[in-house]
Design a protein around this motif. Structure first.
Motif, PDB file in Angstrom:
ATOM      1  N   ALA A 114       0.744  -1.219  -0.129  1.00 24.29           N
ATOM      2  CA  ALA A 114       0.023  -0.153   0.020  1.00 24.29           C
ATOM      3  C   ALA A 114       0.740   1.210   0.120  1.00 24.29           C
ATOM      4  CB  ALA A 114      -0.937  -0.042   1.187  1.00 24.29           C
ATOM      5  N   GLY A 115       2.275   1.253   0.110  1.00 22.43           N
ATOM      6  CA  GLY A 115       3.005   2.141   0.105  1.00 22.43           C
ATOM      7  C   GLY A 115       3.400   3.039   1.267  1.00 22.43           C
ATOM      8  N   ARG A 116       2.958   2.127   2.478  1.00 24.04           N
ATOM      9  CA  ARG A 116       3.389   2.538   3.921  1.00 24.04           C
ATOM     10  C   ARG A 116       4.717   2.225   4.405  1.00 24.04           C
ATOM     11  NH1 ARG A 116      -0.499   5.604   5.368  1.00 24.04           N
ATOM     12  NH2 ARG A 116      -2.651   5.080   4.850  1.00 24.04           N
ATOM     13  N   VAL A 117       5.625   3.138   4.894  1.00 24.29           N
ATOM     14  CA  VAL A 117       6.686   2.634   5.379  1.00 24.29           C
ATOM     15  C   VAL A 117       6.637   1.711   6.494  1.00 24.29           C
ATOM     16  CG1 VAL A 117       8.958   3.704   6.454  1.00 24.29           C
ATOM     17  CG2 VAL A 117       7.661   5.050   4.723  1.00 24.29           C
ATOM     18  N   MET A 118       7.274   0.436   6.278  1.00 13.96           N
ATOM     19  CA  MET A 118       7.422  -0.286   7.194  1.00 13.96           C
ATOM     20  C   MET A 118       8.610  -0.609   8.070  1.00 13.96           C
ATOM     21  SD  MET A 118       4.417  -1.491   6.744  1.00 13.96           S
ATOM     22  CE  MET A 118       4.141  -2.879   7.878  1.00 13.96           C
ATOM     23  N   LYS A 119       9.600  -0.197   7.420  1.00 16.52           N
ATOM     24  CA  LYS A 119      10.918  -0.346   8.046  1.00 16.52           C
ATOM     25  C   LYS A 119      11.921   0.641   7.389  1.00 16.52           C
ATOM     26  CE  LYS A 119      14.833  -3.509   8.922  1.00 16.52           C
ATOM     27  NZ  LYS A 119      15.464  -4.783   8.571  1.00 16.52           N
ATOM     28  N   VAL A 120      13.007   1.397   8.437  1.00 18.51           N
ATOM     29  CA  VAL A 120      13.824   2.152   7.858  1.00 18.51           C
ATOM     30  C   VAL A 120      15.098   1.935   8.076  1.00 18.51           C
ATOM     31  CG1 VAL A 120      14.652   4.674   8.116  1.00 18.51           C
ATOM     32  CG2 VAL A 120      12.286   4.208   8.397  1.00 18.51           C
TER      33      VAL A 120
END
Length: 92
Positions: A83-89
């Motif tokens: 969905a284009g949501r940041v899950m990990k940096v």
């Protein structure tokens, strides 16, 4: 000797410096950008990741995306879900 000089000139343009985006210090510190987890992919989120992490390069990584395995201490990776949501940096 002349061909060696010509070769040196031709290959000099191959060296590249990392882009100086968002005025980062250069070394990535991913932990400082973890507050972006859950945010939707956008130019603003990318710029904020660069600012917070201190990195000078940004890489978005979506599920199934092939990426190079080279490690760059100046690059922040934002791993997003379908969905284009940041899950990990992370850095690299």
């Amino acid at each position: 000797m002349r061909s060696l000089a010509v070769a040196a000139l031709l290959t000099a343009g191959c060296a590249t410096a990392p882009p100086a985006e968002a005025g980062g210090s250069g070394k990535c510190e991913a932990g400082k950008a973890e507050i972006l987890i859950g945010r939707k992919r956008s130019d603003e989120v990318g710029a904020e990741a660069l600012r917070l992490s201190g990195a000078t390069a940004l890489r978005w990584i979506a599920p199934g995306t092939m990426v190079t395995m080279d490690y760059r201490e100046d690059r922040v990776n934002l791993r997003v879900d379908s969905a284009g949501r940041v899950m990990k940096v992370d850095c690299g």
